[in-house]
Design an enzyme around this catalytic site. Structure first.
Site, PDB file in Angstrom:
ATOM      1  N   ASP A  93       0.822  -1.204   0.000  1.00 41.52           N
ATOM      2  CA  ASP A  93       0.000   0.000   0.000  1.00 41.52           C
ATOM      3  C   ASP A  93       0.863   1.262   0.000  1.00 41.52           C
ATOM      4  O   ASP A  93       1.802   1.402   0.795  1.00 41.52           O
ATOM      5  CB  ASP A  93      -0.904  -0.007   1.239  1.00 41.52           C
ATOM      6  N   GLU A 105       1.577  -0.116  -4.838  1.00 41.05           N
ATOM      7  CA  GLU A 105       0.651   0.977  -5.136  1.00 41.05           C
ATOM      8  C   GLU A 105       1.443   2.266  -4.996  1.00 41.05           C
ATOM      9  O   GLU A 105       2.031   2.531  -3.948  1.00 41.05           O
ATOM     10  CB  GLU A 105      -0.536   1.004  -4.185  1.00 41.05           C
TER      11      GLU A 105
END
Length: 567
Positions: A241, A278
């Site tokens: 993330d 990401e």
């Protein structure tokens, strides 16, 4: 053996069986004590403070504020001995949130729906974070106790049973992990050592200490966490993330060190392991080989592709969609990966990104919907089914690694809201306002439901009864056919961007994408258009509208329709 890293402590005790036991200091700030029997509840006291959960707790049966429980991973019996892993190349990913994917909201519930995913033809499921969170419902990005698994979903063994079932069904598993911050409740890492910088790392919390004093052990904390999922849980890959929020000024970046460790584990296990970042940096160095100065990750999410597809299909051009309105933006991302490759970004007010020349398309994970792009809208609204027919056709015929979001394959009408269950009064009272402030520059009239209300969570659960409706059946068949076509015709999965040819008409709003012997024709406009192909065009392989016809090299495209033609 109980062990914990507390380099600045003068005294550390472990409590189990109703008694505190002194721990012995050792090298590098590590403390140890005998014991550690499977199933035993325990907690630590540091310089008189506590009790605190173990920073590396494998199980938190009582939630983020309770004691830890000893969990021996070796006691689980696996049935996936024949699993040899799955390569990201040529694959299709399916993202899901365990709590809202099924009415049960558990790993067991996901297992019961695996037949649906196998029939859809996807290769991986990507699970949103499963670390313990405050309360009973959360997206997962407020997780703490990063080595443990949310008990609401089924705990450690529940996750292992899901992975085992996926492997036996031929599906790989990617787990979303959060290493750039920890949640605001139950985060006791700072009681043990210098896990954080003393500055705000992102909107969501303090930056993790990856480069300051004591950061060697902090880095090991996160690297060994990654290795636990891939080893002890047989996970096939990790989605990392918001890596742009990782602050690391060391010569060897954390991501580079992580990729080297995962590559070594992959070699040892004899199966491929995948790391997907990401990132909103549009920086191809994330996936460049370590030997050439890159970080050596396998892939990265590519928001530019999403933005271009979304704008083309919906007509939205506010906020970060502002630069993606013309079809030329879609043409650029389909042939060059990034739209912002050093160009000016009006949303950011500066130039952004760098060229992705030479990067194969499979290293970009792309979608038309995901948890962020739906859930960060105030009403959690999804694309309309008629928009999905068009967007999905382009995505699944693109040179990238496609990712679907749960329910889109039948045009689910259920929203996917942002939801939380904070037990701290200040967090519970202010979460809705915090979200409004976070997205105030996005141009939305922010009238979102209260994230803390249970109804917000319940309304986000997929309604599987929708699959009995004619429209849902038709769209699901379209998705299945697209996935099957991608696997049948190698040119559709060909990752070489320089072999993708695009012609488009801004005025009539249509686009033709050449993929080897195939042509993908998309009409985004409100009027029908005839599209000229070579006279040698053979047949229509897939069409979103039964009115689409091929006559002497011309294809008649009704408004908002797509066809894949073999030439």
């Amino acid at each position: 053996m109980y062990e914990v890293w507390a380099p600045q402590a003068a005294r550390v005790e472990v409590e189990f069986g109703g008694t505190r036991h002194e721990m012995s200091p050792g090298d590098g700030g590590w403390w140890t004590a005998s014991g550690d029997e499977h199933g035993t509840d325990y907690a630590f006291h540091v310089d008189g403070g506590g009790p605190y959960p173990d920073p590396r707790t494998r199980r938190q049966p009582y939630g983020v504020e309770g004691p830890s429980r000893v969990c021996d991973h070796a006691r689980f019996t696996w049935g996936d001995q024949d699993w040899r892993g799955r390569d990201l190349r040529g694959s299709v990913i399916y993202e899901l949130h365990v709590g809202t994917f099924t009415p049960e909201g558990t790993f067991r519930g996901v297992i019961d729906r695996l037949r649906h995913l196998v029939d859809l033809g996807v290769d991986f499921i990507e699970i949103m974070p499963v670390a313990p969170v405050p309360g009973r419902r959360n997206w997962g990005y407020d997780g703490v106790d990063l080595y443990a698994v949310n008990e609401e979903y089924g705990g450690p063994d529940g996750l292992k049973m899901l992975v085992d079932a996926c492997h036996r069904a031929g599906l790989g598993v990617i787990l979303d992990v959060v290493y750039n911050h920890l949640g605001p409740s139950g985060n006791y890492l700072a009681k043990f050592g210098p896990y954080f910088h003393d500055f705000k790392g992102s909107y969501w919390g303090d930056a993790v200490n990856l480069d300051g004093s004591g950061s060697d052990e902090v880095r090991r904390y996160f690297i060994e966490n990654a290795l636990q999922w891939l080893g002890d849980y047989h996970i096939d890959g990790l989605r990392l993330d918001a890596v742009h929020a990782l602050h690391d000024s060391r010569a060897t970046h954390f991501l580079e060190e992580l990729s080297a460790e995962v590559e070594a584990l992959s070699t040892s296990l004899g199966r491929p392991l995948t790391l997907i970042a990401e990132s909103d940096l549009n920086d191809p160095r994330l996936v460049a080989p370590r030997e050439s100065g890159g970080f050596g990750l396998n892939a990265t999410w590519n928001d530019d592709v999403h933005h271009a597809l979304h704008s083309a299909v919906t007509g939205e051009t506010q906020a970060y969609y502002a630069d993606f309105g013309p079809l030329s933006a879609l043409a650029k991302v389909l042939t060059r990966g990034y739209f912002h490759d050093g160009t000016y970004s009006s949303f950011r007010g500066r130039s952004h990104g760098r060229s992705a020349a030479g990067v194969p398309g499979y290293r970009f994970v792309c979608c038309v919907q995901n948890h962020d792009q739906i859930g960060n809208r105030p009403l959690g609204d999804r694309m309309e089914p008629e928009q999905l027919w068009l967007a999905s056709g382009l995505l699944l015929a693109s040179p990238f690694t496609p990712m679907l979001f749960m329910g889109e394959e039948w045009g689910a009408r259920t929203p996917f809201y942002f939801f939380t269950d904070h037990f701290e009064p200040s967090l519970a009272a202010n979460e809705g306002e915090r979200r409004r402030i976070e997205f105030e520059k996005f141009g939305y009239d922010w009238k979102a439901p209260d994230p803390q209300e249970e109804s917000t969570f319940l309304r986000s659960k997929l309604d599987w009864d929708e699959l009995s409706e004619d429209g849902a059946v038709s769209l699901l068949g379209w998705y299945r056919d697209l996935v099957a076509l991608r696997k049948t015709y190698p040119e559709l999965a060909d990752p070489r961007l320089d072999r993708v040819k695009i012609r488009h008409d801004e005025d009539r709003h249509f686009l033709v994408m050449e993929r080897g012997s195939l042509r993908v024709l998309a009409n985004f406009g409100g009027l029908p258009v005839p599209v000229r192909l070579s006279p040698g065009a053979k047949r229509i392989l897939l069409a979103s509208d039964e009115a689409i016809r091929l006559m002497e090299g011309d294809v008649y495209l009704p408004a908002q329709s797509l066809a894949i033609v073999q030439t």
